[in-house]
Design an enzyme around this catalytic site. Structure first.
Site, PDB file in Angstrom:
ATOM      1  N   ASP A 194     -63.508   0.853  16.854  1.00 20.51           N
ATOM      2  CA  ASP A 194     -64.441   1.007  17.970  1.00 20.51           C
ATOM      3  C   ASP A 194     -63.828   1.792  19.132  1.00 20.51           C
ATOM      4  O   ASP A 194     -64.316   1.740  20.254  1.00 20.51           O
ATOM      5  CB  ASP A 194     -64.893  -0.372  18.481  1.00 20.51           C
ATOM      6  CG  ASP A 194     -65.791  -1.091  17.484  1.00 20.51           C
ATOM      7  OD1 ASP A 194     -66.094  -0.520  16.426  1.00 20.51           O
ATOM      8  OD2 ASP A 194     -66.168  -2.252  17.762  1.00 20.51           O
ATOM      9  N   ASP A 248     -66.706  -8.884  14.047  1.00 19.24           N
ATOM     10  CA  ASP A 248     -67.337  -7.923  13.130  1.00 19.24           C
ATOM     11  C   ASP A 248     -66.326  -6.912  12.567  1.00 19.24           C
ATOM     12  O   ASP A 248     -66.710  -5.940  11.911  1.00 19.24           O
ATOM     13  CB  ASP A 248     -68.520  -7.198  13.795  1.00 19.24           C
ATOM     14  CG  ASP A 248     -68.097  -6.365  14.999  1.00 19.24           C
ATOM     15  OD1 ASP A 248     -67.181  -6.789  15.728  1.00 19.24           O
ATOM     16  OD2 ASP A 248     -68.694  -5.290  15.218  1.00 19.24           O
ATOM     17  N   HIS A 302     -58.931  -4.270  15.070  1.00 17.62           N
ATOM     18  CA  HIS A 302     -58.880  -5.157  16.240  1.00 17.62           C
ATOM     19  C   HIS A 302     -59.477  -6.506  15.896  1.00 17.62           C
ATOM     20  O   HIS A 302     -59.962  -6.722  14.775  1.00 17.62           O
ATOM     21  CB  HIS A 302     -59.542  -4.508  17.467  1.00 17.62           C
ATOM     22  CG  HIS A 302     -61.006  -4.209  17.340  1.00 17.62           C
ATOM     23  ND1 HIS A 302     -61.516  -3.287  16.457  1.00 17.62           N
ATOM     24  CD2 HIS A 302     -62.090  -4.706  18.014  1.00 17.62           C
ATOM     25  CE1 HIS A 302     -62.832  -3.216  16.584  1.00 17.62           C
ATOM     26  NE2 HIS A 302     -63.205  -4.073  17.521  1.00 17.62           N
ATOM     27  N   HIS A 306     -60.767  -0.690  24.205  1.00 17.13           N
ATOM     28  CA  HIS A 306     -61.896  -1.537  23.803  1.00 17.13           C
ATOM     29  C   HIS A 306     -61.394  -2.984  23.715  1.00 17.13           C
ATOM     30  O   HIS A 306     -61.983  -3.898  24.285  1.00 17.13           O
ATOM     31  CB  HIS A 306     -62.432  -1.042  22.458  1.00 17.13           C
ATOM     32  CG  HIS A 306     -63.509  -1.881  21.846  1.00 17.13           C
ATOM     33  ND1 HIS A 306     -64.773  -1.993  22.392  1.00 17.13           N
ATOM     34  CD2 HIS A 306     -63.520  -2.635  20.712  1.00 17.13           C
ATOM     35  CE1 HIS A 306     -65.503  -2.786  21.618  1.00 17.13           C
ATOM     36  NE2 HIS A 306     -64.762  -3.190  20.610  1.00 17.13           N
TER      37      HIS A 306
END
Length: 253
Positions: free
Chosen positions: A132, A58, A54, A113
């Site tokens: 995530d 990070d 995504h 997310h």
């Protein structure tokens, strides 16, 4: 198949997946360049591919710098998030295949997310790189998606074989355990896992990866019927609404 796992930033994990037959190596996300380069050099591998799950910094923030170091690298990333990620060589979506040397990854839509979040399932290694979307004892915060979307995404992950090893992108397990214990205090499997997590954390040993089988026994975001009972929700509460309720509880925990 060889998989190297290493820490990056404050609580991220980076992963390298290496095809021994061809020498091709993929970085799953690019949280931080130095640890990625260090892991490549330690193993004597060359970076051929980047697979972004995504757009968050990070997870994709190291793409451009790695391109400079490895000019032939090919970037695969979710089609729905290309604009946010930047230069992408191959946009991918649910049902697509990513070839890294002789390794075939199946792309899964796990949006919630972020809207376009994908996971990369590698059947040959019985592994899924889930970013995530799901964590050990938790799931990602819902920044962009909807509850039905995220619920459906977790359903797709739960449909994988139970022995699938889930490579999640953060070391959040200890914090997730504290929340999970408030949701299902009488879950014996969860109590056992919490003890294990405390032990690993005290020794500085990663609690990631996990397995789908373990998460089905312990993760409050995957356990709709027992969680409904534990929280005293009405008997006719739909699974998607149980998920939404637990996600809201966690947001305010």
């Amino acid at each position: 198949v060889k998989i190297a796992q290493f820490r990056a930033r404050s609580d991220n994990y980076g992963f390298l997946v290496h095809d021994e037959a061809t020498g091709a190596t993929a970085a799953i996300d690019t949280p931080e360049v130095t640890p990625i380069v260090r892991a490549l050099e330690a193993n004597g591998w060359r970076l051929t591919d980047i697979l972004n799950t995504h757009h968050h910094h990070d997870h994709a923030g190291g793409n451009d710098e790695l391109r400079k170091l490895y000019p032939d690298v090919k970037v695969w990333a979710p089609r729905a998030e290309v604009r946010k990620i930047g230069r992408v060589d191959v946009p991918v979506e649910d049902g697509d295949t990513v070839d890294v040397g002789n390794l075939e990854f199946a792309v899964m839509d796990v949006g919630g997310h972020t809207l376009g979040h994908v996971a990369y399932h590698l059947p040959r290694a019985t592994a899924a790189f889930v970013g995530d979307a799901i964590f050990s004892l938790g799931c990602g915060r819902m920044f962009e998606g909807t509850y039905p979307q995220f619920f459906a995404s977790l359903g797709r992950i739960m449909a994988l074989p139970d022995e699938t090893v889930l490579y999640c992108a953060h070391e959040y397990t200890a914090a997730n355990a504290r929340f999970a214990a408030t949701v299902e205090p009488d879950n014996v499997d969860l109590q056992r896992r919490i003890t294990e997590v405390q032990d690993l954390t005290a020794k500085g040993i990663p609690t990631v990866p996990t397995t789908l089988a373990l998460e089905k026994k312990t993760n409050p975001f995957l356990r709709y019927a027992p969680v409904k009972d534990a929280l005293g929700l009405p008997k006719d509460t739909a699974d998607v609404d149980v998920f939404a309720h637990v996600r809201r509880l966690k947001d305010n925990f």
